[in-house]
Motif scaffolding. Structure first.
Motif, PDB file in Angstrom:
ATOM      1  N   SER A 213      -3.781 -10.198   1.164  1.00 43.82           N
ATOM      2  CA  SER A 213      -4.673 -10.070   0.005  1.00 43.82           C
ATOM      3  C   SER A 213      -4.272  -8.909  -0.894  1.00 43.82           C
ATOM      4  O   SER A 213      -4.537  -8.925  -2.094  1.00 43.82           O
ATOM      5  CB  SER A 213      -6.125  -9.896   0.477  1.00 43.82           C
ATOM      6  N   LYS A 214      -3.609  -7.897  -0.334  1.00 41.87           N
ATOM      7  CA  LYS A 214      -3.160  -6.757  -1.145  1.00 41.87           C
ATOM      8  C   LYS A 214      -2.284  -5.853  -0.292  1.00 41.87           C
ATOM      9  O   LYS A 214      -2.254  -5.945   0.942  1.00 41.87           O
ATOM     10  CB  LYS A 214      -4.358  -5.957  -1.674  1.00 41.87           C
ATOM     11  N   GLY A 215      -1.565  -4.972  -0.978  1.00 38.46           N
ATOM     12  CA  GLY A 215      -0.840  -3.914  -0.305  1.00 38.46           C
ATOM     13  C   GLY A 215       0.402  -4.334   0.444  1.00 38.46           C
ATOM     14  O   GLY A 215       0.832  -3.623   1.352  1.00 38.46           O
ATOM     15  N   ARG A 217       4.526  -5.689   0.010  1.00 36.40           N
ATOM     16  CA  ARG A 217       5.625  -5.932  -0.911  1.00 36.40           C
ATOM     17  C   ARG A 217       6.003  -7.404  -0.918  1.00 36.40           C
ATOM     18  O   ARG A 217       5.900  -8.085   0.095  1.00 36.40           O
ATOM     19  CB  ARG A 217       6.837  -5.094  -0.513  1.00 36.40           C
ATOM     20  N   LEU A 219       4.551  -9.913  -2.317  1.00 33.13           N
ATOM     21  CA  LEU A 219       3.339 -10.600  -1.887  1.00 33.13           C
ATOM     22  C   LEU A 219       3.441 -12.107  -2.092  1.00 33.13           C
ATOM     23  O   LEU A 219       3.165 -12.900  -1.184  1.00 33.13           O
ATOM     24  CB  LEU A 219       2.143 -10.032  -2.663  1.00 33.13           C
ATOM     25  N   ASN A 220       3.829 -12.513  -3.272  1.00 27.66           N
ATOM     26  CA  ASN A 220       3.899 -13.945  -3.570  1.00 27.66           C
ATOM     27  C   ASN A 220       4.964 -14.649  -2.736  1.00 27.66           C
ATOM     28  O   ASN A 220       4.807 -15.827  -2.381  1.00 27.66           O
ATOM     29  CB  ASN A 220       4.172 -14.152  -5.063  1.00 27.66           C
ATOM     30  N   ARG A 223       3.425 -15.271   0.674  1.00 34.04           N
ATOM     31  CA  ARG A 223       2.438 -16.357   0.570  1.00 34.04           C
ATOM     32  C   ARG A 223       3.124 -17.712   0.470  1.00 34.04           C
ATOM     33  O   ARG A 223       2.688 -18.694   1.096  1.00 34.04           O
ATOM     34  CB  ARG A 223       1.538 -16.123  -0.643  1.00 34.04           C
ATOM     35  N   LEU A 300     -10.048 -13.002  -2.492  1.00 35.27           N
ATOM     36  CA  LEU A 300      -9.766 -12.419  -3.804  1.00 35.27           C
ATOM     37  C   LEU A 300     -10.921 -12.606  -4.778  1.00 35.27           C
ATOM     38  O   LEU A 300     -11.001 -11.891  -5.782  1.00 35.27           O
ATOM     39  CB  LEU A 300      -8.491 -13.046  -4.380  1.00 35.27           C
ATOM     40  N   PRO A 304     -14.413  -6.239  -5.738  1.00 30.41           N
ATOM     41  CA  PRO A 304     -13.981  -5.036  -4.995  1.00 30.41           C
ATOM     42  C   PRO A 304     -15.025  -3.935  -4.958  1.00 30.41           C
ATOM     43  O   PRO A 304     -14.891  -2.999  -4.160  1.00 30.41           O
ATOM     44  CB  PRO A 304     -12.737  -4.592  -5.765  1.00 30.41           C
ATOM     45  N   GLU A 308     -15.558  -0.900  -2.158  1.00 30.83           N
ATOM     46  CA  GLU A 308     -15.486   0.473  -2.642  1.00 30.83           C
ATOM     47  C   GLU A 308     -16.753   1.242  -2.286  1.00 30.83           C
ATOM     48  O   GLU A 308     -16.696   2.402  -1.873  1.00 30.83           O
ATOM     49  CB  GLU A 308     -15.263   0.475  -4.154  1.00 30.83           C
ATOM     50  N   THR A 325     -16.714  -8.188   3.921  1.00 28.93           N
ATOM     51  CA  THR A 325     -15.844  -9.326   3.608  1.00 28.93           C
ATOM     52  C   THR A 325     -16.264 -10.585   4.338  1.00 28.93           C
ATOM     53  O   THR A 325     -16.382 -11.659   3.733  1.00 28.93           O
ATOM     54  CB  THR A 325     -14.388  -8.976   3.963  1.00 28.93           C
TER      55      THR A 325
END
Length: 411
Positions: A213-215, A217, A219-220, A223, A300, A304, A308, A325
């Motif tokens: 979902s994040k963070g 390298r 990323l796509n 996936r 996604l 957020p 937070e 989540t």
């Protein structure tokens, strides 16, 4: 007391408009300056909003026939350029049943009037009933009628050995549930495959969805790699894994022997104790990426700000996942679990390509049994098996939807 309609410009400037009061005055430099209307809803002095800027309402005002029309451009200080030149046609403001409005401020040319219109979308519009006739007829003709006809044939002796069809009552269903036949084993194998594959696919898909979902390298790229098996043909997947899992010269056993672990080499699709697990593993490899994509979209879509706020309150990563989540992801999880269960109950292709129900009916599922019955010309028994599975799918589907969607958390 009058309501205040709050609108926000494209550059996040906020302007409060009080229905029934003049709010804007055009000036020669093509800017609109908010005024301070008197009364109980008089806002503070607002920033200027440039003509031509698109603005949107933060919530539906509920004001009927809302429309604001500005005057033509006049020299500064002329009477026509006063705040009273803009009028509001208002009704009763209500927040309980809001309307969606999109006010747009524009000037066609310097000598033409400034115009602010509120485009109202009527969410209660009822479309003509005949829009659903064609899809409904197709659904009835291609699904409902064949299902009802199949249920009817399950109470007959329909087969390829006779041209006559006679009513035999529950005889076919008695044979299906008879312990002397293998149909009960096929039903149990189907339920076992469904439960195990659903749990493993959902757990792995949720894990990868959270990680991707994040963070990370590329990323796509990650996936895409995980989703790629979902677009492959089942036939191709079955042929490839039949070669990989071959006990004699398959890739897995050869790799184990090459590194000195030949004792771990197994007869993956031949051993009765491993065959079903091997089929489940191949199915998980193929279907996990699709479920991961659905869960990733659900993650996604969560704002957020919730995470937070929890992080500010000192919640750990696990606590944020468990208490923020996961509850917000529950509707998406319900959809994926229902899809997995319905797929598992009607599984046929991957089992047929890998083992064809063997060895010794250990991987026989309900629809491979149906295929065998139709292949042997026992059509009535095949339709009886299909009817049993239809009832099971309806019961399980309704139960799961009601259970998983109960007490959903709304954002």
């Amino acid at each position: 007391m009058r309501e205040i309609i709050s609108v926000t410009t494209a550059n996040d400037h906020q302007v409060d408009v009080c229905p029934g009061y003049p709010a804007y005055t055009p000036t020669p430099d093509k800017w609109i300056q908010a005024q301070e209307p008197s009364g109980s809803c008089a806002p503070a002095l607002q920033p200027a909003v440039k003509a031509g800027t698109e603005i949107r309402s933060d919530w539906g005002s509920g004001v009927s026939n809302q429309e604001a029309i500005g005057p033509r451009a006049h020299p500064e200080g002329s009477p026509a350029a006063s705040a009273s030149s803009i009028r509001y046609l208002t009704g009763t403001a209500s927040r309980t049943r809001p309307r969606l409005t999109t006010p747009v401020l524009r000037r066609v040319s310097p000598r033409q009037p400034l115009e602010l219109r509120a485009i109202t979308v009527n969410k209660k519009k009822i479309y003509p009933w005949y829009f659903v006739v064609a899809p409904l007829l197709l659904y009835v003709a291609l699904f409902v009628l064949p299902s009802l006809i199949g249920v009817g044939y399950s109470f007959t002796d329909w087969s390829s050995y006779s041209d006559e069809i006679s009513f035999v009552g529950w005889e076919n269903f008695t044979e299906v549930f008879s312990p002397k036949r293998d149909y009960l084993d096929a039903i149990l194998n189907t339920l076992w495959f469904t439960v195990v594959s659903t749990v493993i696919k959902t757990a792995l898909a949720l894990l990868f969805a959270v990680l991707l979902s994040k963070g990370v390298r590329a990323l796509n790229l990650h996936r895409s790699i995980l989703y790629l098996p979902a677009v492959l043909s089942v036939l191709i997947v079955g042929i490839v894994f039949t070669a990989i899992l071959d006990p004699s010269n398959g890739l897995i056993n050869e790799a184990l022997r090459a590194v000195g672990l030949g004792g771990l080499a197994q007869r993956w699709l031949v051993d009765p104790s491993l065959a079903m697990w091997s089929v489940i593993a191949v199915d998980v490899w193929r279907g996990m990426g699709y479920i991961m994509t659905i869960l990733l979209v659900g993650i996604l879509s969560i704002s957020p700000t919730y995470n937070e706020a929890a992080e500010i309150d000192g919640a750990s990563t696990w606590q944020r996942f468990r208490h923020v989540t996961l509850p917000l992801l529950r509707p998406t999880l319900a959809v994926t679990i229902v899809l997995n269960v319905l797929y598992g109950l009607k599984v046929f292709d991957i089992v047929y390509v890998l083992t064809n129900g063997g060895p010794g009916h250990r991987t026989e599922v309900l629809y491979t049994a149906v295929f065998q019955e139709f292949s042997s010309g026992r059509y009535a028994v095949g339709t009886a098996l299909s009817t049993v599975m239809l009832v099971i799918m309806l019961i399980v589907g309704v139960f799961m939807i009601r259970t998983l969607t109960r007490n959903e958390v709304q954002e």
